[in-house]
Write an enzyme that holds these catalytic residues in place. Structure first.
Site, PDB file in Angstrom:
ATOM      1  N   ASP A  49       0.903  -1.137  -0.007  1.00 43.10           N
ATOM      2  CA  ASP A  49       0.075  -0.043   0.090  1.00 43.10           C
ATOM      3  C   ASP A  49       0.846   1.102  -0.108  1.00 43.10           C
ATOM      4  O   ASP A  49       0.241   2.382  -0.183  1.00 43.10           O
ATOM      5  CB  ASP A  49      -0.923  -0.076   1.353  1.00 43.10           C
ATOM      6  CG  ASP A  49      -0.166  -0.392   2.524  1.00 43.10           C
ATOM      7  OD1 ASP A  49       0.949   0.325   2.834  1.00 43.10           O
ATOM      8  OD2 ASP A  49      -0.842  -1.147   3.373  1.00 43.10           O
ATOM      9  N   HIS A  80       6.386  -7.513  -1.437  1.00 39.91           N
ATOM     10  CA  HIS A  80       5.297  -8.031  -2.494  1.00 39.91           C
ATOM     11  C   HIS A  80       4.695  -7.150  -3.550  1.00 39.91           C
ATOM     12  O   HIS A  80       3.915  -6.987  -4.022  1.00 39.91           O
ATOM     13  CB  HIS A  80       4.016  -8.448  -1.674  1.00 39.91           C
ATOM     14  CG  HIS A  80       4.061  -9.733  -0.799  1.00 39.91           C
ATOM     15  ND1 HIS A  80       3.378 -10.149   0.260  1.00 39.91           N
ATOM     16  CD2 HIS A  80       5.208 -10.725  -0.929  1.00 39.91           C
ATOM     17  CE1 HIS A  80       4.169 -11.274   0.758  1.00 39.91           C
ATOM     18  NE2 HIS A  80       4.955 -11.797  -0.057  1.00 39.91           N
ATOM     19  N   CYS A  82       4.972  -1.206 -23.895  1.00 33.71           N
ATOM     20  CA  CYS A  82       5.996  -0.389 -24.152  1.00 33.71           C
ATOM     21  C   CYS A  82       6.918   0.158 -22.829  1.00 33.71           C
ATOM     22  O   CYS A  82       7.843   0.617 -22.701  1.00 33.71           O
ATOM     23  CB  CYS A  82       5.433   0.791 -24.762  1.00 33.71           C
ATOM     24  SG  CYS A  82       4.475   1.977 -23.452  1.00 33.71           S
ATOM     25  N   ASN A  98       2.333  -8.587  17.980  1.00 33.95           N
ATOM     26  CA  ASN A  98       1.307  -9.085  17.047  1.00 33.95           C
ATOM     27  C   ASN A  98      -0.008  -9.489  17.991  1.00 33.95           C
ATOM     28  O   ASN A  98       0.148 -10.059  19.042  1.00 33.95           O
ATOM     29  CB  ASN A  98       1.716 -10.321  16.414  1.00 33.95           C
ATOM     30  CG  ASN A  98       0.651 -10.496  15.238  1.00 33.95           C
ATOM     31  OD1 ASN A  98       0.365  -9.714  14.458  1.00 33.95           O
ATOM     32  ND2 ASN A  98       0.337 -11.887  15.088  1.00 33.95           N
TER      33      ASN A  98
HETATM   34 ZN    ZN Z   1       2.285   1.050 -23.521  1.00 33.17          ZN
END
Ligand code: ZN
Length: 241
Positions: free
Chosen positions: A106, A121, A132, A214
């Site tokens: 995020d 990740h 492109c 945690n």
């Molecule tokens: Zn492109």
């Protein structure tokens, strides 16, 4: 017996190569759901479980469904950094913390001001035309319908997010391993440490204090020097830099 948070403060004060390793729990306090938790997306209405939709093969075979899910559940662009993100950025600026290693995509650590962030990740904020190579931001992706198309060449745009069945970026893993192996203290937060490659990366830690923060049990509770079973934002929010 010394209060656990006082001990955490003492250890942060006495270390200056701290690495933070964080999981989904770091961002849930910013309103970003953890799709692996029981309160998360598994219990919401989608025709496939998230692990299927967020796989490379599903992305190729059902791109419209993939991007519908992706825009609805993964692109949460109004989320703001919470106390955990902000405190980690302060610790880095103060020369106490060398890196953040995160499983989240995020970008909230960078939004809070963190500079050295290894995003295992990937990130929703980087998107690339497969034809492109033109780069797009998350706002562009959020505004698209169906499969996002490149405005330059019409190619499809893929988020730089590691899908199931895909490998991690090697340079990112190498950077994380280097930071962890050079750390003198490690704080792990908001992860149960069962998700690949979290537990494997922690094996590189050779420093003297491992702190786990945690709400639930983790796969490495027995290895921790300090275990705090409270939300990560509440704990780090009370630390003085
Ligand atoms: Zn492109």
């Amino acid at each position: 017996m010394k209060d656990k948070k006082a001990l955490l403060q003492e250890w942060i004060d006495s270390h200056d190569r701290i690495v933070f390793f964080g999981g989904a729990g770091v961002s849930t306090e910013s309103g970003i759901p953890d799709f692996r938790s029981v309160d998360g997306l598994y219990h919401q209405q989608y025709a496939y479980p998230p692990e299927v939709i967020l796989s490379h093969s599903f992305y190729l075979s059902e791109p419209e469904v993939f991007f519908d899910f992706y825009r609805n559940k993964m692109l949460i662009l109004d989320a703001q950094p919470n106390a955990a993100h902000r405190k980690l950025a302060e610790l880095e600026a103060a020369g106490k913390l060398t890196a953040v290693v995160t499983q989240n995509i995020d970008g909230l650590h960078q939004a809070a001001g963190s500079k050295t962030v290894y995003e295992l990740h990937g990130s929703v904020h980087r998107n690339t035309c497969r034809k492109c190579g033109k780069k797009y931001d998350a706002q562009y992706m959020a505004a698209t319908k169906g499969v996002p198309r490149c405005e330059a060449c019409g190619g499809s745009i893929k988020p730089d997010v590691v899908l199931y069945e895909e490998g991690l970026d090697q340079a990112t893993v190498d950077g994380a391993v280097r930071a962890i192996s050079e750390a003198d203290m490690m704080i792990v937060g908001g992860t149960s440490l069962v998700v690949y490659p979290a537990a494997g990366l922690l094996r590189y830690f050779r420093g003297d204090k491992l702190v786990l923060i945690n709400k639930g049990a983790t796969g490495m509770d027995s290895s921790a020097d300090l275990l705090i079973s409270e939300p990560i934002g509440e704990v780090l929010g009370q630390i003085h830099v």
